[in-house]
Design an enzyme around this catalytic site. Structure first.
Site, PDB file in Angstrom:
ATOM      1  N   ASP A   1      88.608  86.100  28.132  1.00  0.00           N
ATOM      2  CA  ASP A   1      88.538  86.303  26.687  1.00  0.00           C
ATOM      3  C   ASP A   1      87.694  87.544  26.395  1.00  0.00           C
ATOM      4  O   ASP A   1      86.541  87.632  26.794  1.00  0.00           O
ATOM      5  CB  ASP A   1      87.893  85.067  26.034  1.00  0.00           C
ATOM      6  CG  ASP A   1      87.887  85.136  24.514  1.00  0.00           C
ATOM      7  OD1 ASP A   1      88.203  86.203  23.943  1.00  0.00           O
ATOM      8  OD2 ASP A   1      87.546  84.118  23.885  1.00  0.00           O
TER       9      ASP A   1
ATOM     10  N   SER B   1      89.336  80.199  17.925  1.00  0.00           N
ATOM     11  CA  SER B   1      88.564  81.364  17.528  1.00  0.00           C
ATOM     12  C   SER B   1      87.629  81.025  16.362  1.00  0.00           C
ATOM     13  O   SER B   1      86.819  80.110  16.474  1.00  0.00           O
ATOM     14  CB  SER B   1      89.518  82.515  17.189  1.00  0.00           C
ATOM     15  OG  SER B   1      88.831  83.730  17.050  1.00  0.00           O
TER      16      SER B   1
ATOM     17  N   HIS C   1      92.098  85.577  24.930  1.00  0.00           N
ATOM     18  CA  HIS C   1      91.593  84.913  23.731  1.00  0.00           C
ATOM     19  C   HIS C   1      92.658  84.107  22.999  1.00  0.00           C
ATOM     20  O   HIS C   1      92.406  83.012  22.521  1.00  0.00           O
ATOM     21  CB  HIS C   1      91.001  85.960  22.774  1.00  0.00           C
ATOM     22  CG  HIS C   1      90.332  85.361  21.578  1.00  0.00           C
ATOM     23  ND1 HIS C   1      89.185  84.601  21.662  1.00  0.00           N
ATOM     24  CD2 HIS C   1      90.644  85.409  20.249  1.00  0.00           C
ATOM     25  CE1 HIS C   1      88.811  84.206  20.452  1.00  0.00           C
ATOM     26  NE2 HIS C   1      89.687  84.688  19.577  1.00  0.00           N
TER      27      HIS C   1
END
Length: 449
Positions: free
Chosen positions: A363, A269, A397
């Protein structure tokens, strides 16, 4: 002679005999069974020290032939939050149940899922993510086998406690407080030197050691680096300086148990975005694994010497309300291919390292597949090696080490409210297992080992 035994002792002997002999089973047909009072035994193999990222074999013995049972797993995190999973099964003709051979008939999951009771754990209170705060202690998973199926399993037939650790025996944990650097270094057993990897977390901030501690057990010297919201570091990411990350990298490279000439980067991320920035601006980086990272700078300014990357623009009107108190932010960031937001694009074409992109195709934090493809185009347009991109359908994600429970939604620190992360439980779980193998293979290949 038993007639001469006192009445109280006769009663005691009778109770002992009843307890010592299980009730007789009467099997009516191949799929039928009659209840018994036999205690079941829950086993977990291997029985010794087990790390969180390792699979185990769960079995139950001592059941009646073809007996329907429910298996239940539960654990409490370090803040006391409860996570649970359950699945319905049927014993085989010998009264045994092996999760490597027996499919679940329903519950938290269905089908042949030997580790389903672990990866399918769900929080009792919604939108809570399972995190490990202290890697020096294990999580204790309680496993129970209960009689029957729906509507409510009856009595407990057997139970066991299974400990899942985060430090393989011999792995050393060294807190790092050197200059401005705040981190923890994990070293494999022995004297090394070992390939060095810097592990950078996402926008949750703090010092997150879980992934680094597990990866050190695979033969790498791994530094979990904090960069905000920890100790005396900045409280937020409004203004970050790559000089801090450069100092941390130099510390890692200078460690006597870390072999050069370069290190690896591992980020998820916001951490993946920072890894791309480090690879673009700094020297001494050989390989970088980006897990659902962004090609644009997000959340605040990023500085290095006389260069500054502004944060990409955000349009809050593109937030979608999924239900009250829960939103989808997949479209919130402006496109980096047009207008002033092009200035926020990380100049990945400057990088000299080899890249691996691990992408969840579902995601919902941002468009990770698009960013990986754009990075690949920019690298190749400048004569650089085409990066490896591995995409996982059905993965969201939060791609974490294997068997961490799927988290569909939780609080997003930058947004300030719960968001959906995307993904489908089983596909996401399988993606985590494969991604863990892929990144280890990648680092061993490019860093040596």
């Amino acid at each position: 002679m038993i007639a001469f035994v006192p009445a109280a002792l006769r009663l005691s002997l009778t109770c002992w005999l009843r307890r010592s002999r299980p009730l007789q089973r009467k099997v009516v047909g191949p799929g039928a069974w009659m209840p018994t009072r036999m205690a079941a035994t829950v086993t977990v193999e291997p029985a010794g020290h087990c790390c969180w990222d390792e699979p185990v074999r769960i079995a139950v013995r001592g059941l009646a032939p073809h007996q329907p049972v429910t298996l239940r797993a539960s654990l409490r995190d370090e803040k006391g939050a409860l996570f649970r999973a359950h699945a319905r099964y049927r014993a085989d003709g010998g009264g045994e149940l092996d999760l490597e051979r027996a499919p679940a008939l329903g519950g938290s999951f269905a089908g042949l899922e030997p580790m389903g009771l672990i990866w399918a754990l769900e929080p009792e209170k919604p939108m809570r993510r399972l995190l490990k705060l202290d890697v020096q202690t294990p999580f204790a998973v309680e496993l129970e086998v209960l009689e029957g199926h729906e509507p409510e399993p009856r009595r407990v037939l057997g139970r066991a406690v299974h400990e899942r650790h985060f430090l393989r025996p011999g792995v050393r944990r060294e807190p790092v407080r050197a200059g401005r650097v705040r981190a923890t270094l994990f070293l494999p057993p022995g004297s090394g030197p070992y390939p060095g990897i810097m592990d950078i977390c996402g926008a949750g901030g703090g010092l997150q050691e879980c992934r680094a501690s597990l990866l050190a057990g695979k033969g790498f010297a791994v530094m979990a680096l904090a960069y905000f919201n920890y100790d005396d570091l900045p409280k937020n990411i409004k203004s970050l300086h790559l000089e801090y990350f450069e100092e941390a990298m130099n510390y890692l490279l200078s460690h006597p148990e870390v072999k050069g000439p370069g290190i690896g980067l591992l980020g998820h991320s916001k951490g993946g975005e920072l890894c791309m920035s480090m690879a673009s601006f700094l020297k001494g980086i050989t390989a970088a694994t980006i897990i659902n990272g962004s090609l644009v700078n997000v959340g605040g300014e990023l500085h290095y010497k006389d260069e500054t990357l502004p944060p990409v623009g955000v349009n809050s009107h593109r937030i979608k309300v999924v239900k009250e108190g829960l939103v989808d932010i997949i479209d919130i960031l402006n496109s980096p291919t047009e207008g002033p937001d092009q200035k926020s694009v990380i100049p990945v074409e400057r990088a000299e390292c080899t890249f691996l992109f691990l992408v969840g195709l579902d995601d919902h934090n941002w468009k990770s597949e698009f960013y990986a493809d754009e990075a690949s185009k920019r690298l190749q347009a400048h004569g650089k090696e085409k990066p490896q991109i591995i995409c996982y359908p059905g993965a969201g994600h939060l791609i974490e080490p294997p068997y961490f429970p799927f988290c569909p939604a939780s609080l997003h620190n930058l947004v300030g409210s719960p968001v959906i992360w995307g993904g489908e439980p089983r596909a996401h779980a399988m993606a985590q297992v494969d991604a863990w193998k892929q990144l280890q293979t990648f680092f061993h290949k490019h860093l040596g080992g």
